[in-house]
Design a protein around this motif. Structure first.
Motif, short mmCIF file in Angstrom:
data_model
loop_
_atom_site.label_atom_id
_atom_site.label_comp_id
_atom_site.label_asym_id
_atom_site.label_seq_id
_atom_site.Cartn_x
_atom_site.Cartn_y
_atom_site.Cartn_z
N THR A 94 1.30 -1.55 -0.41
CA THR A 94 0.17 0.08 -0.30
C THR A 94 0.92 1.27 -0.01
O THR A 94 -0.13 2.27 -0.71
CB THR A 94 -0.78 0.16 1.57
N THR A 124 0.94 4.32 -2.49
CA THR A 124 0.23 5.51 -2.51
C THR A 124 1.37 6.41 -3.04
O THR A 124 0.90 6.91 -3.66
CB THR A 124 0.77 5.33 -0.94
N GLU A 166 0.52 9.38 -6.31
CA GLU A 166 0.16 10.46 -6.34
C GLU A 166 1.51 11.00 -6.90
O GLU A 166 1.71 12.37 -7.29
CB GLU A 166 1.07 10.58 -4.47
#
Length: 919
Positions: free
Chosen positions: A205, A209, A213
């Motif tokens: 994760t 992320t 981003e």
């Protein structure tokens, strides 16, 4: 064949990207080397190299934390554990380390997947409360402590992570969590920096992320390496993660998903080989490589991928000698190098503090290849001197002082090796470091030929320096046992790196090191269930259903990772060789992998499946035959003149080759230390005791009173002879004490039998005890004299009949001293060796006029004393109830001497070789 890395670089170039200004992020450092190599093929002009880093390095830069080793992490965690646990409830560091490793792994997973910590720890605590009826009032202390541990997990985690962050260090998961937290400031500070993520598959994760981003802020490009065959099949685990990314990432709703290729469907030569055992696979890899070379195929674009990395050493030993360039991506395990066995022996010796040393431990250490040269001083081999002293004196246990007396010029080395560590960790580390320096000083004397050994030594010096640093910094190592545990932990993770050109020649690597790399020819070993994929393993405190609930990876995701790596290796390859172990083993893998079955069921490629059996040549066992050369005949003459004993003659009957080794070559068996009294030692003690008792009685009639007096001396005499024969061996405890008691009982029972015979009215006169016999026999055919020698245990006269008696501490039955055919006495050792022996004694004594025929000869068996004197007898051929003749007459001697002379003629006959018998 174009590689995935080349395709990515070409695409970036076609899109007019400035390669020098990009930051390439790859799954491993090794992939970065190959990317640099491919850059030169793409760039048409001289450029500055772009920044190429692994995902771990990138995330570490983002987090502002430094990664530390698992061992040091354990020490840091123990600081937290001790601080939060009552001193009377806290585990020792050794006990703590056994479960803390698993908990740290759970912390790691929770952080990598950005799971809210308090939620999951509270959830785990609540599960344990339910499992153990926490509302009950009568909880045991054990249950209370157990539930308390689960309730403290959140405190352990919080304090531990705060402690690490304050020190600017962290474990992988914490680094990932902090990196995700620091991402906004990184984007703010690097608004123009472009990142290229290539070759990723399973992402946690935190990684998802970070990459998403960066994509959202137009600071990154991603390149996936997946084939249409996998991604279009919803059940194919090779594309499990890429399907999720393609579906779930919002970025790919409006942007292309690079790339889905069609390489896997192209024609390939895939062969699957079932080979028995791991070593069989290693040997067959060598055979395959040899075959490839013979077919003029270059190994430049060939990889050997080891599913089981323990196969590295066997594979290296199986490689064809014609391979010139070789690159090994795995390190050589430090635990496999020779000096590791030395420190293993030292820890084994000193784990239990004692002032006495077991002889086998001593011999193991002083015989070690790194220690033996240290004990060779001023042309004296002190290691050999110690070993010979141990053997000669039957030393089962020794002291350091005794060793110093034996190795007078090596006291410093003896101290380092054998002085008691006294449970002191500092002493242990100091001794090990000093020992390393001693070995280094010796190796420096011939540095050119000892470079590899010095490299081994250097790595162990680093290891013990690290142990010293950890011990000084944390003070958690309280005893030798804990030190040994930490030492083993460090040793298992350390490797000695191979030197080589990483881009040239044959590549040998593990499965994870093959990420992003492509090869034309691939050999994959150990494709078995339990290895590829590894299957169910549950080293976690987090239950399976909780992992599912929180989107944490389970064994299913781990299997999918290996599925991807396996199929990725096949995507662009043209020649694929898959090996599996046909012998299912619970510990090292079971049946052939599901990957092989899946390949066969896909029916995309033709699979050539073979079972390979090693060629086992039929070796006919031929007996060892030694021809009698003139020099051997000369040696036999010397032996014959010196004297042939009954035991040496029966040795020839049993196996002529043994006679040759012992009498001609003079090879003697090595006298090992007797930890437990051997049967021949027991026999010697009993014989010598009876000799002491009866020698003074020669020429006299024995009486009940005299024998009773002898019984009072049994303990003293048996003890004396044990000391004489068994040297410094201990007879005060264990099996030896039992054997000592047996010796006393044998002598006592024999004397009781003597008293019983005397009370029955028998008159017994002792004629000779341990009588030496040496006679020369005339064999005209030989042309040289032959001497027969031997000691007779006892000659006596019982009721006017002379008896020749041989003592046996083993069990002998009457049938062992009976013969039917004279011809068999020199051919059948098992049946007639004892008859041969007693008849030889009778023959010698008759020749030397020490006895007058007729006489009796036989055996007294101490394990069969109730049968009394077992007389030699000649039986008719009429069967079990045949007439027996126990008296040895001139006819008996004549018949025996004839067979004896035939035996000696055979031994000395130049035309009859020494031929080995199957024993």
């Amino acid at each position: 064949m174009t590689t995935f890395i080349f395709d990515v670089l070409k695409d970036l170039q076609n899109n007019n990207e400035n390669l020098s200004e990009l930051t390439f992020v790859l799954p491993s450092k090794r992939a970065g080397l190959f990317l640099k190599h491919q850059l030169s093929k793409v760039a048409k002009k001289t450029i500055f190299s772009p920044k190429i880093i692994s995902i771990e390095e990138f995330v570490e830069d983002l987090s502002l934390l430094k990664s530390i080793s698992n061992t040091e992490l354990l020490f840091e965690f123990y600081n937290t554990y001790v601080k939060l646990t009552n001193s009377n409830e806290a585990d020792s560091f050794e006990s703590f380390s056994k479960w803390a490793q698993i908990l740290l792994q759970d912390f790691n997973e929770i952080d990598r997947y950005l799971i809210p910590q308090k939620n999951i720890f509270d959830y785990l605590s609540a599960i344990q409360d339910l499992n153990h009826w926490s509302l009950e009032n009568n909880q045991t202390d054990f249950v209370k402590n157990y539930l308390s541990f689960w309730n403290k997990l959140i405190n352990y985690y919080t304090q531990f992570t705060e402690q690490l962050i304050n020190k600017k260090i962290g474990y992988q998961g914490l680094i990932y969590r902090e990196a995700a937290k620091n991402l906004p400031s990184y984007i703010k500070n690097n608004p123009e920096k472009q990142h290229v993520f290539l070759g990723f598959n399973a992402l946690n994760t935190s990684e998802i992320t970070i990459i998403q981003e960066l994509l959202k802020n137009n600071l990154a490009k991603t390149y996936w390496d997946i084939d249409s065959v996998f991604i279009n099949n919803q059940k194919h685990d090779a594309a499990l993660f890429t399907r999720q990314h393609k579906t779930n990432w919002s970025f790919f709703k409006n942007n292309p998903f690079n790339w889905i290729t069609t390489n896997y469907s192209k024609e390939k030569n895939i062969s699957v080989f079932g080979v028995p055992k791991n070593i069989g696979q290693a040997k067959y890899i060598g055979t395959l490589l040899n075959s490839l070379q013979k077919n003029n195929q270059s190994l430049q674009n060939t990889a050997v991928v080891l599913g089981d990395e323990d196969l590295l050493i066997p594979v290296l030993n199986s490689l064809p000698t014609t391979i010139e360039a070789l690159n090994i991506t795995m390190g050589f395990p430090l635990k496999s190098i020779p000096i590791a066995s030395l420190f293993e022996s030292l820890f084994h010796l000193h784990k239990t503090p004692s002032n006495i040393l077991y002889y086998k431990d001593v011999i193991t250490i002083i015989s070690h290849q790194f220690i033996r040269p240290l004990l060779y001083v001023k042309d004296v081999d002190y290691a050999t001197k110690i070993i010979e002293t141990i053997d000669a004196n039957n030393l089962v246990y020794l002291t350091t002082e005794r060793l110093k007396q034996l190795a007078t010029n090596c006291n410093d080395v003896i101290d380092l090796l054998f002085s008691n560590w006294n449970k002191s960790v500092d002493t242990a580390l100091k001794n090990c470091n000093q020992l390393i320096l001693h070995i280094k000083n010796f190796l420096d004397g011939n540095k050119a030929s000892n470079l590899l050994s010095l490299e081994y030594l250097f790595r162990f010096n680093e290891l013990f320096n690290e142990l010293s640093r950890l011990n000084t910094a944390y003070h958690h190592i309280k005893d030798i046992s804990t030190l040994y545990s930490v030492y083993k932990e460090l040793l298992s993770s350390e490797t000695l790196d191979f030197q080589g050109e990483p881009l040239q020649g044959l590549q040998i690597m593990g499965m994870l090191e093959s990420r992003v790399l492509d090869f034309e020819t691939v050999i994959i070993s150990s494709v078995n269930e339990g290895i590829l994929p590894s299957g169910k393993t549950n080293n976690s405190f987090i239950p399976f259903d909780v992992k599912i609930e929180n989107n944490l990876p389970t064994y299913k995701e781990k299997d999918a990772v290996y599925t991807y790596h396996f199929y990725r290796l096949l995507q662009r390859a043209k020649n694929v060789y898959i090996l599996y172990n046909t012998e299912a083993d619970v510990l090292t893998g079971g049946e052939k992998s599901r990957f092989i079955t899946q390949l066969e069921l896909e029916e995309i490629h033709d699979i050539n499946h073979q079972i390979i059996a090693p060629h086992v040549p039929i070796i006919k066992t031929t007996p060892n035959v030694i021809d009698k050369t003139p020099s051997i005949i000369n040696e036999l003459k010397t032996v014959a003149q010196k004297g042939l004993s009954p035991s040496s003659l029966t040795n020839y009957i049993r196996n002529p080759i043994d006679f040759y080794y012992q009498k001609v070559l003079k090879i003697k068996e090595h006298d090992n230390v007797e930890e437990t009294v051997a049967a021949n030692t027991l026999g010697t003690v009993v014989h010598n005791t009876l000799e002491d008792f009866y020698k003074p009685l020669v020429g006299t009639f024995i009486s009940v009173e005299r024998i009773k007096k002898l019984k009072t001396r049994i303990v003293k005499t048996v003890t004396h002879h044990f000391t004489d024969v068994y040297k410094e061996g201990d007879i005060t405890k264990g099996k030896n004490l039992i054997i000592f008691e047996i010796a006393k009982r044998y002598v006592s029972n024999f004397l009781d039998l003597e008293i019983e015979n005397l009370k029955a009215g028998n008159q017994i006169k002792i004629i000779a005890i341990e009588a030496d016999n040496r006679v020369v026999i005339d064999i005209p055919e030989l042309g040289f004299p032959v001497t027969i020698t031997g000691k007779v245990d006892r000659v006596d006269e019982c009721n006017g009949i002379t008896r020749i008696i041989d003592y046996k501490t083993g069990r002998v039955e009457q049938s062992s001293v009976e013969i039917v055919d004279w011809e068999a006495i020199t051919t059948d050792y098992s049946k007639y060796s004892k008859s041969f022996q007693v008849l030889t004694y009778a023959y010698m004594m008759q020749l030397s006029n020490k006895i007058q025929l007729p006489v009796e000869a036989g055996i007294i068996s101490f394990k069969n004393l109730n049968k009394g004197f077992l007389k030699f007898s000649k039986k008719d051929k009429a069967g079990a109830y045949a007439k027996k003749d126990a008296l040895i007459t001139q006819e008996t001697i004549n018949n025996f001497s004839k067979e004896l002379k035939q035996l000696i003629l055979e031994i000395c006959d130049p035309n009859i070789p020494f031929t080995e018998k199957e024993v």
